[in-house]
Write a protein that holds these residues in place. Structure first.
Motif, short mmCIF file in Angstrom:
data_model
loop_
_atom_site.label_atom_id
_atom_site.label_comp_id
_atom_site.label_asym_id
_atom_site.label_seq_id
_atom_site.Cartn_x
_atom_site.Cartn_y
_atom_site.Cartn_z
N GLY A 143 -14.73 5.12 -1.41
CA GLY A 143 -14.98 5.11 -2.85
C GLY A 143 -15.00 3.72 -3.42
O GLY A 143 -14.78 3.53 -4.60
N GLY A 144 -15.25 2.73 -2.59
CA GLY A 144 -15.26 1.36 -3.08
C GLY A 144 -13.84 0.85 -3.30
O GLY A 144 -12.87 1.41 -2.78
N SER A 145 -13.70 -0.20 -4.06
CA SER A 145 -12.38 -0.78 -4.33
C SER A 145 -11.49 0.24 -5.00
O SER A 145 -11.85 0.80 -6.04
CB SER A 145 -12.50 -2.02 -5.21
N THR A 146 -10.31 0.47 -4.42
CA THR A 146 -9.42 1.52 -4.91
C THR A 146 -8.61 1.08 -6.12
O THR A 146 -8.46 1.83 -7.09
CB THR A 146 -8.45 1.95 -3.79
N PHE A 147 -8.08 -0.14 -6.07
CA PHE A 147 -7.20 -0.63 -7.13
C PHE A 147 -7.74 -1.89 -7.77
O PHE A 147 -8.41 -2.71 -7.13
CB PHE A 147 -5.80 -0.90 -6.56
N LYS A 148 -7.44 -2.07 -9.04
CA LYS A 148 -7.82 -3.28 -9.75
C LYS A 148 -7.00 -4.45 -9.22
O LYS A 148 -5.85 -4.28 -8.82
CB LYS A 148 -7.56 -3.11 -11.25
N ASN A 149 -7.61 -5.62 -9.24
CA ASN A 149 -6.87 -6.82 -8.86
C ASN A 149 -5.88 -7.19 -9.98
O ASN A 149 -6.30 -7.38 -11.13
CB ASN A 149 -7.80 -8.00 -8.61
N PRO A 150 -4.58 -7.30 -9.67
CA PRO A 150 -3.63 -7.74 -10.69
C PRO A 150 -3.94 -9.18 -11.10
O PRO A 150 -4.53 -9.94 -10.33
CB PRO A 150 -2.28 -7.66 -9.97
N PRO A 151 -3.56 -9.59 -12.31
CA PRO A 151 -3.82 -10.96 -12.74
C PRO A 151 -3.28 -11.98 -11.74
O PRO A 151 -2.11 -11.92 -11.35
CB PRO A 151 -3.07 -11.05 -14.08
N GLY A 152 -4.15 -12.88 -11.30
CA GLY A 152 -3.74 -13.93 -10.40
C GLY A 152 -3.46 -13.49 -8.98
O GLY A 152 -2.87 -14.26 -8.19
N ASN A 153 -3.89 -12.28 -8.60
CA ASN A 153 -3.60 -11.79 -7.26
C ASN A 153 -4.75 -10.92 -6.78
O ASN A 153 -5.65 -10.57 -7.55
CB ASN A 153 -2.30 -10.99 -7.25
N SER A 154 -4.73 -10.58 -5.49
CA SER A 154 -5.74 -9.70 -4.91
C SER A 154 -5.06 -8.42 -4.42
O SER A 154 -4.05 -8.49 -3.70
CB SER A 154 -6.43 -10.37 -3.72
N ALA A 155 -5.62 -7.28 -4.81
CA ALA A 155 -5.01 -6.00 -4.42
C ALA A 155 -4.92 -5.89 -2.90
O ALA A 155 -3.90 -5.45 -2.36
CB ALA A 155 -5.82 -4.86 -5.00
N TRP A 156 -5.96 -6.31 -2.19
CA TRP A 156 -5.96 -6.12 -0.74
C TRP A 156 -4.86 -6.94 -0.07
O TRP A 156 -4.25 -6.49 0.91
CB TRP A 156 -7.33 -6.45 -0.13
N LYS A 157 -4.57 -8.13 -0.60
CA LYS A 157 -3.52 -8.97 -0.02
C LYS A 157 -2.16 -8.32 -0.22
O LYS A 157 -1.30 -8.35 0.67
CB LYS A 157 -3.56 -10.36 -0.64
N LEU A 158 -1.94 -7.74 -1.39
CA LEU A 158 -0.68 -7.06 -1.66
C LEU A 158 -0.51 -5.83 -0.77
O LEU A 158 0.59 -5.55 -0.28
CB LEU A 158 -0.62 -6.66 -3.14
N ILE A 159 -1.60 -5.09 -0.57
CA ILE A 159 -1.57 -3.90 0.27
C ILE A 159 -1.29 -4.29 1.72
O ILE A 159 -0.48 -3.66 2.42
CB ILE A 159 -2.89 -3.13 0.15
N ASP A 160 -1.94 -5.34 2.18
CA ASP A 160 -1.74 -5.83 3.54
C ASP A 160 -0.30 -6.29 3.75
O ASP A 160 0.34 -5.97 4.76
CB ASP A 160 -2.72 -6.96 3.82
N ALA A 161 0.22 -7.04 2.78
CA ALA A 161 1.59 -7.55 2.88
C ALA A 161 2.62 -6.44 2.89
O ALA A 161 3.72 -6.61 3.44
CB ALA A 161 1.86 -8.52 1.73
N ALA A 162 2.26 -5.30 2.29
CA ALA A 162 3.18 -4.15 2.26
C ALA A 162 3.07 -3.30 3.53
O ALA A 162 3.72 -2.25 3.63
CB ALA A 162 2.90 -3.29 1.03
N GLY A 163 2.25 -3.74 4.48
CA GLY A 163 2.14 -3.04 5.76
C GLY A 163 1.32 -1.77 5.70
O GLY A 163 1.51 -0.87 6.53
N CYS A 164 0.36 -1.70 4.78
CA CYS A 164 -0.40 -0.47 4.59
C CYS A 164 -1.76 -0.46 5.28
O CYS A 164 -2.46 0.57 5.24
CB CYS A 164 -0.60 -0.20 3.11
N ARG A 165 -2.18 -1.54 5.89
CA ARG A 165 -3.48 -1.55 6.57
C ARG A 165 -3.47 -0.49 7.68
O ARG A 165 -2.60 -0.48 8.54
CB ARG A 165 -3.77 -2.93 7.16
N GLY A 166 -4.46 0.44 7.63
CA GLY A 166 -4.55 1.49 8.63
C GLY A 166 -3.67 2.69 8.37
O GLY A 166 -3.70 3.67 9.14
N LEU A 167 -2.86 2.66 7.30
CA LEU A 167 -1.97 3.78 6.97
C LEU A 167 -2.77 5.06 6.75
O LEU A 167 -3.84 5.05 6.14
CB LEU A 167 -1.18 3.44 5.71
N CYS A 168 -2.24 6.19 7.24
CA CYS A 168 -2.95 7.48 7.14
C CYS A 168 -2.10 8.53 6.41
O CYS A 168 -0.87 8.55 6.55
CB CYS A 168 -3.30 8.02 8.52
N VAL A 169 -2.77 9.39 5.68
CA VAL A 169 -2.19 10.62 5.15
C VAL A 169 -3.22 11.71 5.40
O VAL A 169 -4.32 11.67 4.83
CB VAL A 169 -1.87 10.53 3.65
#
Length: 306
Positions: free
Chosen positions: A226-252
């Motif tokens: 569905g394209g970009s899932t979350f808006k980029n927070p001010p001064g940050n990138s959503a994907w970097k925050l998601i990656d740092a939280a260990g969510c890359r490849g996470l499944c439900v």
């Protein structure tokens, strides 16, 4: 889930209606995620006049939602009560260029607007080439890519209000902000006019190729996403925050955070709308716990749970 069929009553109340009304029509095939339940009523207007007639006579208590190509949309598994309106490319998808302006119906793909501008030697709209949606969605959410946004090129937009009244909105009227506009959500946009700058055709094409190459190498565009899932927070990138939280490849269930770009969620084949939304909420929780930053959905979610 099956909703009560209200199409006979609507047809009886609207004898001059020319568009198509369908009861309990599946919305899954209208979204890129390929998930979700039915629309109680799916209406495809014949043209702008037909849309205005329909809205004027539609009972106020019935909710209305507009879908484009469904590239930025999760439909919940219980479906969508009320009326879902889909503007067809045949009636609302024309594009044309004159001088330094491009006019487009809101069912036109963003990519087609970029191509129309390029063919006419109009620069400034190359960013539309990288947005997988329609002009209607671009107007509603101030769609942008590669450093440019809809607000940078819009002259005016036309829309039909919930009461069937036609409105014309200037760029200032739109009250654009990051990934949103200030127009009443009940207004259905039908056309728009954009202004760019006369430019060299080869330069425009080269820029469009850059945009496309970036998408193909950095985003999972060939997946059910569905394209970009979350808006980029001010001064940050959503994907970097998601990656740092260990969510890359996470499944439900059948839903997965993309390994290629972790601000994209993917239907791996058998996901439900619940799987995808639950995965998104899980990502939000983990990012908040890891960084203290709350991510906000960019993807629209509509309908009711199964």
């Amino acid at each position: 889930m099956t909703f009560p069929d209200i199409t006979p009553d609507l047809k009886a109340a609207m004898p001059l209606l020319r568009g198509r009304l369908l009861a309990n029509q599946s919305l899954a095939e209208l979204t890129w995620f390929r998930v979700g339940g039915p629309a109680q009523v799916l209406f495809t207007p014949a043209d702008e006049e037909d849309l205005a007639y329909f809205l004027k006579l539609l009972p106020n208590e019935l909710p209305v939602y507009v879908v484009g190509v469904g590239s930025n949309l999760i439909v919940r598994d219980g479906g969508m009560p009320g009326v879902v309106i889909r503007l067809s490319p045949r009636a609302f998808g024309e594009t044309s260029a004159s001088g330094d302006t491009v006019t487009a119906g809101t069912a036109a793909l963003d990519k087609r607007v970029a191509e129309t501008a390029a063919a006419a030697g109009i620069g400034g709209m190359e960013f539309f080439f990288g947005i997988p949606g329609t002009i209607g969605g671009a107007l509603r959410m101030n769609a942008g890519a590669n450093g440019s946004e809809t607000k940078d090129v819009l002259v005016e937009a036309t829309g039909i209000g919930r009461d069937g009244t036609k409105h014309v909105f200037s760029n200032a009227d739109m009250k654009f902000v990051y990934r949103n506009s200030g127009i009443d959500p009940s207004v259905i946009f039908t056309s728009a006019r954009f202004r760019g700058q006369v430019a060299d055709a080869e330069t425009i094409r080269a820029r469009m190729n850059e945009v496309q190459n970036h998408r193909e190498t950095a985003q999972p565009i060939r997946e059910k996403t569905g394209g970009s899932t979350f808006k980029n927070p001010p001064g940050n990138s959503a994907w970097k925050l998601i990656d740092a939280a260990g969510c890359r490849g996470l499944c439900v269930g059948g839903a997965q955070v993309s390994e290629m770009h972790c601000n994209f969620l993917i239907n791996t084949g058998n996901a439900t709308g619940h799987d995808i939304e639950t995965l998104g909420e899980t990502v939000r929780e983990r990012v908040k716990a890891n960084s203290g930053i709350e991510l906000h959905w960019e993807i629209k979610r509509i309908g009711i749970p199964a």
